[in-house]
Scaffold this motif. Sequence first.
Motif, mmCIF file in Angstrom:
data_model
loop_
_atom_site.group_PDB
_atom_site.id
_atom_site.type_symbol
_atom_site.label_atom_id
_atom_site.label_comp_id
_atom_site.label_asym_id
_atom_site.label_seq_id
_atom_site.Cartn_x
_atom_site.Cartn_y
_atom_site.Cartn_z
ATOM 1 N N ARG A 154 0.866 -1.193 0.000
ATOM 2 C CA ARG A 154 0.000 0.000 0.000
ATOM 3 C C ARG A 154 0.894 1.233 0.000
ATOM 4 O O ARG A 154 1.974 1.239 0.575
ATOM 5 C CB ARG A 154 -0.893 0.014 1.230
ATOM 6 N N THR A 196 -3.409 -12.370 -1.947
ATOM 7 C CA THR A 196 -3.906 -11.213 -1.204
ATOM 8 C C THR A 196 -4.812 -11.637 -0.060
ATOM 9 O O THR A 196 -5.249 -12.776 0.010
ATOM 10 C CB THR A 196 -4.711 -10.298 -2.155
ATOM 11 N N SER A 215 -10.055 -7.905 -0.590
ATOM 12 C CA SER A 215 -10.169 -6.472 -0.858
ATOM 13 C C SER A 215 -10.913 -6.315 -2.176
ATOM 14 O O SER A 215 -11.150 -7.284 -2.892
ATOM 15 C CB SER A 215 -8.788 -5.804 -0.941
ATOM 16 N N SER A 216 -11.220 -5.095 -2.515
ATOM 17 C CA SER A 216 -11.898 -4.855 -3.791
ATOM 18 C C SER A 216 -10.997 -5.194 -4.966
ATOM 19 O O SER A 216 -11.464 -5.405 -6.076
ATOM 20 C CB SER A 216 -12.352 -3.400 -3.879
ATOM 21 N N ASN A 266 -11.844 -3.089 8.267
ATOM 22 C CA ASN A 266 -11.539 -4.227 7.401
ATOM 23 C C ASN A 266 -11.753 -5.546 8.122
ATOM 24 O O ASN A 266 -12.289 -6.484 7.554
ATOM 25 C CB ASN A 266 -10.103 -4.152 6.874
#
Length: 144
Positions: free
Chosen positions: A34, A85, A88-89, A126
Amino acid sequence: DFLIKDYTNFFFNNILNRVFSKNNKQDILLFKFRNNIPINFQINIIKLIKKKFPKKKIILVNKTFPELKTLESVILNFKIKKYFTTFSSSVYLGKILNKKIAIYDYTFRTREFWKKYWHLMKTKNNYNNYPHAIKLYKNLTYTL
């Protein structure tokens, strides 16, 4: 500091070993952090990964290709075969951008770790969204 050290050890032992077992020797592994994670920290993590897995070809996207700010831009600019991952989107967007991409989800592997350190977390959204997102993305991903 102890949280970062514990997470790094956890990540190496519980995630990276499994990720690397799913890749060929000639695969190049791109790591995308990120953007809010300091670049010096990212570089140090990559050095640790290269030290522990010296035969793997590893590129830190944030350093080598700083113009690729989003995961979507990485997917569009490289022939990504596998993507690892937590939910998440980007799971959904990855499938839209490349239907052939294999997405491996390691959310369940990290859940116990985050439960242990829940009291230290600043944002908990989250974590609270895990059950909903897992249902949503279940058909798009493989379990790591």
